[in-house]
Design a protein around this motif. Structure first.
Motif, PDB file in Angstrom:
ATOM      1  N   SER A   4       8.130-119.568 -91.098  1.00  0.00           N
ATOM      2  CA  SER A   4       9.273-120.482 -91.182  1.00  0.00           C
ATOM      3  C   SER A   4      10.389-120.064 -90.224  1.00  0.00           C
ATOM      4  CB  SER A   4       9.797-120.572 -92.610  1.00  0.00           C
ATOM      5  OG  SER A   4      10.375-119.367 -93.019  1.00  0.00           O
ATOM      6  N   LEU A   5      10.601-118.767 -90.050  1.00  0.00           N
ATOM      7  CA  LEU A   5      11.607-118.305 -89.083  1.00  0.00           C
ATOM      8  C   LEU A   5      11.192-118.665 -87.652  1.00  0.00           C
ATOM      9  CD1 LEU A   5      12.613-114.838 -90.556  1.00  0.00           C
ATOM     10  CD2 LEU A   5      14.020-116.915 -90.455  1.00  0.00           C
ATOM     11  N   LEU A   6       9.894-118.547 -87.360  1.00  0.00           N
ATOM     12  CA  LEU A   6       9.414-118.935 -86.033  1.00  0.00           C
ATOM     13  C   LEU A   6       9.613-120.430 -85.798  1.00  0.00           C
ATOM     14  CD1 LEU A   6       6.141-116.831 -85.803  1.00  0.00           C
ATOM     15  CD2 LEU A   6       8.150-116.603 -84.331  1.00  0.00           C
ATOM     16  N   GLN A   7       9.319-121.229 -86.802  1.00  0.00           N
ATOM     17  CA  GLN A   7       9.492-122.679 -86.658  1.00  0.00           C
ATOM     18  C   GLN A   7      10.962-123.039 -86.484  1.00  0.00           C
ATOM     19  OE1 GLN A   7       7.277-123.685 -90.221  1.00  0.00           O
ATOM     20  NE2 GLN A   7       5.609-124.518 -88.992  1.00  0.00           N
ATOM     21  N   LEU A   8      11.850-122.388 -87.216  1.00  0.00           N
ATOM     22  CA  LEU A   8      13.282-122.627 -87.030  1.00  0.00           C
ATOM     23  C   LEU A   8      13.723-122.179 -85.641  1.00  0.00           C
ATOM     24  CD1 LEU A   8      14.698-121.539 -90.484  1.00  0.00           C
ATOM     25  CD2 LEU A   8      14.828-123.823 -89.476  1.00  0.00           C
ATOM     26  N   HIS A   9      13.206-121.045 -85.201  1.00  0.00           N
ATOM     27  CA  HIS A   9      13.549-120.521 -83.879  1.00  0.00           C
ATOM     28  C   HIS A   9      13.099-121.487 -82.781  1.00  0.00           C
ATOM     29  CE1 HIS A   9      13.182-117.620 -80.442  1.00  0.00           C
ATOM     30  NE2 HIS A   9      14.416-117.408 -80.853  1.00  0.00           N
ATOM     31  N   ASP A  10      11.980-122.179 -83.005  1.00  0.00           N
ATOM     32  CA  ASP A  10      11.492-123.168 -82.042  1.00  0.00           C
ATOM     33  C   ASP A  10      12.489-124.301 -81.831  1.00  0.00           C
ATOM     34  OD1 ASP A  10       9.102-121.812 -81.716  1.00  0.00           O
ATOM     35  OD2 ASP A  10       7.972-123.123 -83.069  1.00  0.00           O
ATOM     36  N   SER A  11      13.265-124.600 -82.849  1.00  0.00           N
ATOM     37  CA  SER A  11      14.147-125.765 -82.780  1.00  0.00           C
ATOM     38  C   SER A  11      15.554-125.449 -82.276  1.00  0.00           C
ATOM     39  CB  SER A  11      14.228-126.445 -84.147  1.00  0.00           C
ATOM     40  OG  SER A  11      14.808-125.576 -85.086  1.00  0.00           O
ATOM     41  N   VAL A  12      15.846-124.190 -82.011  1.00  0.00           N
ATOM     42  CA  VAL A  12      17.171-123.824 -81.492  1.00  0.00           C
ATOM     43  C   VAL A  12      17.013-123.037 -80.193  1.00  0.00           C
ATOM     44  CG1 VAL A  12      18.269-123.787 -83.754  1.00  0.00           C
ATOM     45  CG2 VAL A  12      17.279-121.702 -82.851  1.00  0.00           C
ATOM     46  N   ALA A  13      18.087-122.943 -79.458  1.00  0.00           N
ATOM     47  CA  ALA A  13      18.018-122.309 -78.142  1.00  0.00           C
ATOM     48  C   ALA A  13      18.510-120.865 -78.136  1.00  0.00           C
ATOM     49  CB  ALA A  13      18.840-123.127 -77.147  1.00  0.00           C
ATOM     50  N   TYR A  14      18.670-120.255 -79.298  1.00  0.00           N
ATOM     51  CA  TYR A  14      19.183-118.885 -79.330  1.00  0.00           C
ATOM     52  C   TYR A  14      18.452-118.088 -80.399  1.00  0.00           C
ATOM     53  CZ  TYR A  14      22.041-122.007 -82.163  1.00  0.00           C
ATOM     54  OH  TYR A  14      22.451-123.007 -82.981  1.00  0.00           O
ATOM     55  N   ASP A  15      18.589-116.769 -80.322  1.00  0.00           N
ATOM     56  CA  ASP A  15      17.843-115.882 -81.212  1.00  0.00           C
ATOM     57  C   ASP A  15      18.546-115.590 -82.537  1.00  0.00           C
ATOM     58  OD1 ASP A  15      15.790-115.683 -79.396  1.00  0.00           O
ATOM     59  OD2 ASP A  15      16.562-113.868 -78.466  1.00  0.00           O
ATOM     60  N   VAL A  16      19.804-115.947 -82.657  1.00  0.00           N
ATOM     61  CA  VAL A  16      20.532-115.713 -83.899  1.00  0.00           C
ATOM     62  C   VAL A  16      20.587-117.026 -84.681  1.00  0.00           C
ATOM     63  CG1 VAL A  16      22.710-114.997 -84.933  1.00  0.00           C
ATOM     64  CG2 VAL A  16      21.890-113.868 -82.867  1.00  0.00           C
ATOM     65  N   LEU A  17      20.002-116.999 -85.871  1.00  0.00           N
ATOM     66  CA  LEU A  17      19.947-118.198 -86.716  1.00  0.00           C
ATOM     67  C   LEU A  17      20.982-118.092 -87.829  1.00  0.00           C
ATOM     68  CD1 LEU A  17      16.062-118.336 -87.174  1.00  0.00           C
ATOM     69  CD2 LEU A  17      17.434-119.512 -85.449  1.00  0.00           C
ATOM     70  N   PRO A  18      21.800-119.129 -88.018  1.00  0.00           N
ATOM     71  CA  PRO A  18      22.782-119.108 -89.107  1.00  0.00           C
ATOM     72  C   PRO A  18      22.103-119.481 -90.428  1.00  0.00           C
ATOM     73  CG  PRO A  18      23.016-121.112 -87.827  1.00  0.00           C
ATOM     74  CD  PRO A  18      21.929-120.309 -87.186  1.00  0.00           C
ATOM     75  N   LEU A  19      21.608-118.484 -91.154  1.00  0.00           N
ATOM     76  CA  LEU A  19      20.872-118.717 -92.398  1.00  0.00           C
ATOM     77  C   LEU A  19      21.308-117.758 -93.486  1.00  0.00           C
ATOM     78  CD1 LEU A  19      17.175-119.041 -91.189  1.00  0.00           C
ATOM     79  CD2 LEU A  19      18.547-120.828 -92.208  1.00  0.00           C
ATOM     80  N   THR A  20      21.764-118.308 -94.566  1.00  0.00           N
ATOM     81  CA  THR A  20      22.064-117.457 -95.719  1.00  0.00           C
ATOM     82  C   THR A  20      20.773-117.227 -96.503  1.00  0.00           C
ATOM     83  OG1 THR A  20      22.501-119.334 -97.169  1.00  0.00           O
ATOM     84  CG2 THR A  20      24.389-118.439 -95.931  1.00  0.00           C
ATOM     85  N   GLN A  21      20.792-116.242 -97.384  1.00  0.00           N
ATOM     86  CA  GLN A  21      19.612-116.004 -98.216  1.00  0.00           C
ATOM     87  C   GLN A  21      19.359-117.192 -99.124  1.00  0.00           C
ATOM     88  OE1 GLN A  21      19.487-112.244-100.172  1.00  0.00           O
ATOM     89  NE2 GLN A  21      19.106-111.168 -98.265  1.00  0.00           N
ATOM     90  N   GLU A  22      20.408-117.835 -99.587  1.00  0.00           N
ATOM     91  CA  GLU A  22      20.254-119.014-100.444  1.00  0.00           C
ATOM     92  C   GLU A  22      19.537-120.135 -99.690  1.00  0.00           C
ATOM     93  OE1 GLU A  22      20.187-121.258-103.719  1.00  0.00           O
ATOM     94  OE2 GLU A  22      20.905-119.205-103.654  1.00  0.00           O
ATOM     95  N   THR A  23      19.926-120.361 -98.443  1.00  0.00           N
ATOM     96  CA  THR A  23      19.283-121.399 -97.634  1.00  0.00           C
ATOM     97  C   THR A  23      17.819-121.070 -97.410  1.00  0.00           C
ATOM     98  OG1 THR A  23      21.370-121.891 -96.528  1.00  0.00           O
ATOM     99  CG2 THR A  23      19.366-122.626 -95.427  1.00  0.00           C
ATOM    100  N   ARG A  24      17.528-119.811 -97.075  1.00  0.00           N
ATOM    101  CA  ARG A  24      16.125-119.409 -96.873  1.00  0.00           C
ATOM    102  C   ARG A  24      15.322-119.610 -98.148  1.00  0.00           C
ATOM    103  NH1 ARG A  24      17.107-113.716 -94.099  1.00  0.00           N
ATOM    104  NH2 ARG A  24      19.246-114.193 -94.579  1.00  0.00           N
ATOM    105  N   ALA A  25      15.885-119.270 -99.278  1.00  0.00           N
ATOM    106  CA  ALA A  25      15.188-119.450-100.556  1.00  0.00           C
ATOM    107  C   ALA A  25      14.892-120.929-100.804  1.00  0.00           C
ATOM    108  CB  ALA A  25      16.026-118.873-101.697  1.00  0.00           C
ATOM    109  N   GLN A  26      15.859-121.782-100.518  1.00  0.00           N
ATOM    110  CA  GLN A  26      15.656-123.216-100.707  1.00  0.00           C
ATOM    111  C   GLN A  26      14.604-123.762 -99.752  1.00  0.00           C
ATOM    112  OE1 GLN A  26      19.545-124.961-100.330  1.00  0.00           O
ATOM    113  NE2 GLN A  26      20.192-124.274-102.355  1.00  0.00           N
ATOM    114  N   LEU A  27      14.638-123.340 -98.488  1.00  0.00           N
ATOM    115  CA  LEU A  27      13.655-123.811 -97.506  1.00  0.00           C
ATOM    116  C   LEU A  27      12.237-123.416 -97.886  1.00  0.00           C
ATOM    117  CD1 LEU A  27      15.497-123.036 -94.152  1.00  0.00           C
ATOM    118  CD2 LEU A  27      14.950-125.297 -95.066  1.00  0.00           C
ATOM    119  N   LEU A  28      12.098-122.222 -98.453  1.00  0.00           N
ATOM    120  CA  LEU A  28      10.772-121.715 -98.793  1.00  0.00           C
ATOM    121  C   LEU A  28      10.344-122.056-100.221  1.00  0.00           C
ATOM    122  CD1 LEU A  28      11.164-118.209 -97.160  1.00  0.00           C
ATOM    123  CD2 LEU A  28       9.746-120.091 -96.325  1.00  0.00           C
ATOM    124  N   GLY A  29      11.288-122.514-101.019  1.00  0.00           N
ATOM    125  CA  GLY A  29      10.960-122.837-102.400  1.00  0.00           C
ATOM    126  C   GLY A  29      10.703-121.603-103.249  1.00  0.00           C
TER     127      GLY A  29
END
Length: 128
Positions: free
Chosen positions: A4-29
């Motif tokens: 999921s981090l690789l897929q998110l990285h594919d959609s942005v042009a930089y290596d730092v992703l603005p993701l909280t742990q809560e957001t990651r938990a929600q994205l992954l279920g």
């Protein structure tokens, strides 16, 4: 989480992703505890860094090396579908005329096998 981090990285042009742990938990279920444990493991192997709360720096090469084959299978399918869409529009064909049913079946079988392997690996990893 690696995929999921690789897929998110594919959609942005930089290596730092603005993701909280809560957001990651929600994205992954999953729960935040699972995210916390997984993030700790990814940090230990150097696949991610998170110097600031709410941001994750991705080491793409390391993430790809530790991610299962699911990412490659899905990326191949996305690329092929996108290329077919482009060529269909160029030659003004209908999308339903594409000769890729066999390729899609292969993708589904590969992805299903990949998910089974990943699930088994995840169970073993979290039992350690």
């Amino acid at each position: 989480m690696g995929r999921s981090l690789l897929q998110l990285h594919d959609s942005v042009a930089y290596d730092v992703l603005p993701l909280t742990q809560e957001t990651r938990a929600q994205l992954l279920g999953v729960g935040r505890t699972t995210v916390t444990l997984t993030v700790a493991k990814l940090r230990r192997i150097g696949a991610i860094k998170s110097a600031r709360p709410g941001f994750v720096e991705v080491d793409r090469a390391r993430l790809e090396s530790m991610a299962c084959g699911c990412y490659a299978v899905m990326q191949s399918r996305i690329d092929r579908t996108y290329e077919q869409e482009l060529s269909a529009h160029r030659v003004n064909r209908h999308y339903s005329d594409r000769p890729t049913v066999a390729a899609e079946v292969v993708d589904r079988v590969q992805l299903s096998q990949c998910v089974e392997r990943c699930t088994a690996k995840a169970v073993v990893a979290f039992q350690k």
